[in-house]
Scaffold this motif. Sequence first.
Motif, PDB file in Angstrom:
ATOM      1  N   LEU A  33      -4.163   4.647   8.971  1.00 34.03           N
ATOM      2  CA  LEU A  33      -3.793   5.469   7.817  1.00 34.03           C
ATOM      3  C   LEU A  33      -3.747   4.628   6.540  1.00 34.03           C
ATOM      4  O   LEU A  33      -4.165   5.097   5.471  1.00 34.03           O
ATOM      5  N   ILE A  34      -3.247   3.422   6.644  1.00 34.47           N
ATOM      6  CA  ILE A  34      -3.226   2.525   5.487  1.00 34.47           C
ATOM      7  C   ILE A  34      -4.655   2.235   5.018  1.00 34.47           C
ATOM      8  O   ILE A  34      -4.962   2.287   3.822  1.00 34.47           O
ATOM      9  N   GLU A  35      -5.548   1.953   5.964  1.00 31.25           N
ATOM     10  CA  GLU A  35      -6.929   1.626   5.608  1.00 31.25           C
ATOM     11  C   GLU A  35      -7.621   2.813   4.939  1.00 31.25           C
ATOM     12  O   GLU A  35      -8.309   2.653   3.930  1.00 31.25           O
ATOM     13  N   ILE A  36      -7.410   4.003   5.462  1.00 32.05           N
ATOM     14  CA  ILE A  36      -7.995   5.204   4.850  1.00 32.05           C
ATOM     15  C   ILE A  36      -7.468   5.376   3.429  1.00 32.05           C
ATOM     16  O   ILE A  36      -8.219   5.680   2.499  1.00 32.05           O
ATOM     17  N   GLY A  37      -6.160   5.169   3.271  1.00 33.76           N
ATOM     18  CA  GLY A  37      -5.566   5.327   1.942  1.00 33.76           C
ATOM     19  C   GLY A  37      -6.082   4.317   0.951  1.00 33.76           C
ATOM     20  O   GLY A  37      -6.373   4.651  -0.199  1.00 33.76           O
ATOM     21  N   VAL A  38      -6.224   3.073   1.396  1.00 37.90           N
ATOM     22  CA  VAL A  38      -6.721   2.018   0.491  1.00 37.90           C
ATOM     23  C   VAL A  38      -8.165   2.294   0.108  1.00 37.90           C
ATOM     24  O   VAL A  38      -8.552   2.130  -1.072  1.00 37.90           O
ATOM     25  N   ALA A  66       0.817  -1.215   0.000  1.00 33.31           N
ATOM     26  CA  ALA A  66       0.000   0.000   0.000  1.00 33.31           C
ATOM     27  C   ALA A  66       0.847   1.261   0.000  1.00 33.31           C
ATOM     28  O   ALA A  66       0.402   2.320  -0.459  1.00 33.31           O
ATOM     29  N   LEU A  67       2.080   1.164   0.508  1.00 36.06           N
ATOM     30  CA  LEU A  67       2.943   2.348   0.614  1.00 36.06           C
ATOM     31  C   LEU A  67       3.451   2.838  -0.735  1.00 36.06           C
ATOM     32  O   LEU A  67       4.014   3.926  -0.821  1.00 36.06           O
ATOM     33  N   THR A  68       3.255   2.061  -1.794  1.00 33.91           N
ATOM     34  CA  THR A  68       3.662   2.546  -3.113  1.00 33.91           C
ATOM     35  C   THR A  68       2.704   3.599  -3.654  1.00 33.91           C
ATOM     36  O   THR A  68       3.009   4.261  -4.642  1.00 33.91           O
ATOM     37  N   ASP A  69       1.559   3.759  -3.010  1.00 35.84           N
ATOM     38  CA  ASP A  69       0.641   4.862  -3.337  1.00 35.84           C
ATOM     39  C   ASP A  69       1.210   6.139  -2.729  1.00 35.84           C
ATOM     40  O   ASP A  69       1.391   6.223  -1.512  1.00 35.84           O
ATOM     41  N   PRO A  70       1.506   7.170  -3.547  1.00 37.30           N
ATOM     42  CA  PRO A  70       2.120   8.384  -2.999  1.00 37.30           C
ATOM     43  C   PRO A  70       1.333   9.016  -1.860  1.00 37.30           C
ATOM     44  O   PRO A  70       1.922   9.529  -0.898  1.00 37.30           O
ATOM     45  N   GLU A  77       2.917   9.441   1.848  1.00 41.58           N
ATOM     46  CA  GLU A  77       3.096  10.746   2.489  1.00 41.58           C
ATOM     47  C   GLU A  77       2.335  10.817   3.805  1.00 41.58           C
ATOM     48  O   GLU A  77       2.831  11.387   4.787  1.00 41.58           O
ATOM     49  N   ALA A  78       1.137  10.241   3.848  1.00 40.03           N
ATOM     50  CA  ALA A  78       0.376  10.258   5.096  1.00 40.03           C
ATOM     51  C   ALA A  78       1.141   9.551   6.206  1.00 40.03           C
ATOM     52  O   ALA A  78       1.179  10.019   7.354  1.00 40.03           O
ATOM     53  N   ILE A  79       1.744   8.420   5.876  1.00 40.59           N
ATOM     54  CA  ILE A  79       2.545   7.692   6.861  1.00 40.59           C
ATOM     55  C   ILE A  79       3.790   8.491   7.233  1.00 40.59           C
ATOM     56  O   ILE A  79       4.137   8.630   8.419  1.00 40.59           O
ATOM     57  N   GLU A  98       8.184  19.996  -3.969  1.00 36.10           N
ATOM     58  CA  GLU A  98       7.594  19.457  -5.182  1.00 36.10           C
ATOM     59  C   GLU A  98       8.042  18.005  -5.358  1.00 36.10           C
ATOM     60  O   GLU A  98       9.241  17.739  -5.432  1.00 36.10           O
ATOM     61  N   PRO A  99       7.098  17.062  -5.444  1.00 35.70           N
ATOM     62  CA  PRO A  99       7.493  15.670  -5.686  1.00 35.70           C
ATOM     63  C   PRO A  99       8.189  15.538  -7.040  1.00 35.70           C
ATOM     64  O   PRO A  99       7.798  16.154  -8.022  1.00 35.70           O
ATOM     65  N   GLN A 100       9.219  14.692  -7.068  1.00 36.57           N
ATOM     66  CA  GLN A 100       9.988  14.486  -8.293  1.00 36.57           C
ATOM     67  C   GLN A 100       9.843  13.074  -8.853  1.00 36.57           C
ATOM     68  O   GLN A 100      10.167  12.837 -10.014  1.00 36.57           O
ATOM     69  N   THR A 101       9.375  12.142  -8.028  1.00 38.40           N
ATOM     70  CA  THR A 101       9.272  10.747  -8.471  1.00 38.40           C
ATOM     71  C   THR A 101       8.012  10.117  -7.907  1.00 38.40           C
ATOM     72  O   THR A 101       7.360  10.666  -7.008  1.00 38.40           O
ATOM     73  N   ALA A 102       7.716   8.951  -8.411  1.00 39.79           N
ATOM     74  CA  ALA A 102       6.764   8.074  -7.745  1.00 39.79           C
ATOM     75  C   ALA A 102       7.447   7.502  -6.499  1.00 39.79           C
ATOM     76  O   ALA A 102       8.592   7.850  -6.187  1.00 39.79           O
TER      77      ALA A 102
END
Length: 462
Positions: A454-459, A255-259, A263-265, A281-285
């Motif tokens: 936080l993971i559950e909210i993101g998913v 799940a952490l591969t989701d930006p 970031e939330a974590i 400014e984000p530069q990568t995935a």
Amino acid sequence: MARVAVIGGGISGLGTALMLGRRGHTVTLFEQNARQAGEDLHRDFFHWDRPRVPQANHPHSFLAPVRTVLRTETPDVYLDLLARGAREYHDFDWFGEHPPHRAGDEDLVTLRTRRIVLEAALTAAVRREPTVEVRRGCRVSALAFEEGRTARVTGVQVGGDMHQADLVVDASGRRSPVPDWLTAAGCRPPVVDSHRTGIAYLCRWFRLRADGPRDPGRVKTGSAAPFALAGVFPSDNDTFAVSLVLSTGDPTRGALTDPAVFEAIARRFPATAAWLDLAPEPQTAVLAMAGLDNRWTSLVDGDGPVVRGLVNAGDSLVHTNPTLGHGVALGLLAAQHLATHVDQIAADPIGYHTWTAQVLRPWFDAQVTADRGNEQRLTESSPSSDRRAAALAACAFDDPVVMRARAQVRHLLQPADDAYSTDEVDRAVTDWLAAHPDFSPTHDGPTRDQWDALIEIGVRGR
């Protein structure tokens, strides 16, 4: 003067070739990738797919030996590195005002830069060196041997051509084909000591905005939860990386591969939150790396060298999980030793093998020990039970005496048993504990429940 063939054009290969060439030896470096670093750092770093170098776009901090070797052997490369944006950070900079100087304090300096900047500076220097020929897009496919009681490597084969050499240096990295070539030729097999690490890394690169805030304040670069580590890597040219480290068995890793989830974590760890609060400014995935091991590959066994005319260096010799940042430092130390003693090594490599075992091997063993502890802690999600060891780590950020010892270990200048066992350090930690009677090992990152929420909210939000 020796004729040397170097297999591999990474940092260790470039450094070895350059230091040999500047001593007057004739060097040919073979690199199978036709592309070279330096034309455009942004494009090279963010848009160069390098599957054979999985660590290339992950954060680096170059330890004291990198700076020391470059300033000693190639001062022009060091100045070029700084001109390209690399920054020096002294461990005492944490205190604002440095304590009274002691011999050796000048070496406690980290180079904050991306790997590509060092590669670019070395590539430019090698290109200028008349005694070094670089053959890019040339893949070495085999070794040439001279038979004997112990076979001797006499050169390398590239396509249909055989290139003769007095010494071949295998700097082709952690996936080196050389051990298989040796066993296929009937040599005794190299002695490999390998330890798989159950640790995964995820990172994302950011750039500070030209018109935005730039100072996160006095904040540590690392934070911890019982089951995860977080760190920030300030780097060159206003870039920095945020990194999360956890067990490969953690069910939330994917799940952490989701930006947004990443970031939330990361915002729940003080070290990384302070930098993310600068609105960069984000530069990568989110970049992931796992499946790592610590591996020592020795070309000598109980009967002596398994082959002559060939030595290994860099990740072909020793590669370590990047938690402690040893890789480039060990690679350049080996390159310096090779360049200094190449004639003796070409005649008989046993001295080189002895040196690597005495000087480099202890740091490999230290990494294996550290990784076992980290893997167990991240898997079991339990704090350290050693109150004094935890106090030692905390005290370093209050007391320069302990910070000096910590830095000497971190920069490969002293083993931990020597640096931390002095009466001075013992008194400092004892006094610190007396001033902090309620101290107990704690974490400043999120709890497991907070993390999972936080993971559950993101998913759910995908």
